[in-house]
Design a protein around this motif. Sequence first.
Motif, PDB file in Angstrom:
ATOM      1  N   MET A   1     -10.792   7.833  12.656  1.00 56.27           N
ATOM      2  CA  MET A   1     -10.102   9.111  12.788  1.00 56.27           C
ATOM      3  C   MET A   1     -11.113  10.244  12.685  1.00 56.27           C
TER       4      MET A   1
ATOM      5  N   GLU B   1     -10.385  13.585  12.164  1.00 60.83           N
ATOM      6  CA  GLU B   1     -10.021  14.768  11.369  1.00 60.83           C
ATOM      7  C   GLU B   1      -9.251  14.341  10.125  1.00 60.83           C
TER       8      GLU B   1
ATOM      9  N   LEU C   1      -5.647  14.069  10.956  1.00 62.68           N
ATOM     10  CA  LEU C   1      -5.126  12.832  11.556  1.00 62.68           C
ATOM     11  C   LEU C   1      -4.828  11.785  10.490  1.00 62.68           C
TER      12      LEU C   1
ATOM     13  N   LEU D   1      -1.451  12.737   9.048  1.00 67.96           N
ATOM     14  CA  LEU D   1      -0.336  12.301   9.900  1.00 67.96           C
ATOM     15  C   LEU D   1      -0.082  10.808   9.725  1.00 67.96           C
ATOM     16  N   ASP D   2      -1.156  10.037   9.696  1.00 63.89           N
ATOM     17  CA  ASP D   2      -1.043   8.585   9.611  1.00 63.89           C
ATOM     18  C   ASP D   2      -0.454   8.146   8.272  1.00 63.89           C
TER      19      ASP D   2
ATOM     20  N   LEU E   1      -3.955  -0.720   8.547  1.00 62.58           N
ATOM     21  CA  LEU E   1      -5.272  -0.102   8.419  1.00 62.58           C
ATOM     22  C   LEU E   1      -5.245   1.324   7.898  1.00 62.58           C
ATOM     23  N   GLY E   2      -4.076   1.920   7.765  1.00 65.77           N
ATOM     24  CA  GLY E   2      -4.003   3.326   7.419  1.00 65.77           C
ATOM     25  C   GLY E   2      -4.708   3.655   6.116  1.00 65.77           C
TER      26      GLY E   2
ATOM     27  N   LEU F   1      -8.558   2.817   5.889  1.00 61.88           N
ATOM     28  CA  LEU F   1      -9.384   3.765   6.655  1.00 61.88           C
ATOM     29  C   LEU F   1      -9.583   5.067   5.878  1.00 61.88           C
TER      30      LEU F   1
END
Lengths: 185, 122
Positions: free
Chosen positions: A1, A3, A6, A9-10, A68-69, A72
Amino acid sequence: MKEIALYTLDIAQNSITAQAKHLEITLAEEEGRITLTIADDGKGMEPELLARVSDPFTTTRTTRSMGLGLPLLRLAAEQAGGCFAIQSTAGVGTTVEASFQADHIDCPPVGDMAGSITLLLQGAPELELTYVHRAGEAEIGLDTRQLREELGDGISLAEPEVILWVRDYLQEQEALLRENKGMKA
Amino acid sequence: MKSLAELRAIRERMEKQIDLREAGEDRIRVVVGMATCGIAAGARPVLNAFLEEVNKRDLKNVTVSQTGCIGVCRLEPIVEVYVPGQEKVTYVKMTPDKVASIVSEHLVNGRVVEEYTIGAAE
């Protein structure tokens, strides 16, 4: 990602999946650190799942055994001299906190928070969301209760005209905050 | 500078429209994959572009919504279009500049943009 917006959001999508009704997103830029906090009142996790949750081979999804959120985000924060914490209580909710060292070479830019917050609402227009973005002394934000006060009950926040207005509004607020601090986007 | 009071004006205008997005069986659905894979691949600007196009053309029979992982992460961002009575169409490796032609060709004129579909990519 690319930013922090992002990641926001995830990770916030997890809260929606966990049937959260209220969501608090706070982004604080102060004393050389950027701290993202996402707190929900979703169904929370048992200690056993919580312990495994930043492992990439853990997921609640039933189709494939990977998610993976959170891993990461954890990696991004730790690579940028920051840290990652998650607290959760089954039946109460979950809070995720990630911090970044702002001047670290691997610190991602904050990015388009207005875009992330509004698309989150577009996908979950019933959500009660409070968003605060603080930079030093200055602060901007959004509270869906205020939006609904103006809109009434009959009109969904997901209506394209409404959600695009909210995005433009937040973009303007974010720009003001940056001007205030002389920050880069 | 924008103020929240402007939402009230939008509300008043929308309440006057009797044809306000009727929830019917004949609606076209545009579904954007917004899981980790989609977001990382650039789904946010794609979803934004769909909202802008649909709003600009005032397409009352189109719903834009979000879903999780569609399952072919390497082809993200993925957008599925459901036109009632027709087979689902899956667009892959989407970018914001592909959106305008999908909206005008597929959603308005009913012609699938074959070159952007999963069939053309595979």
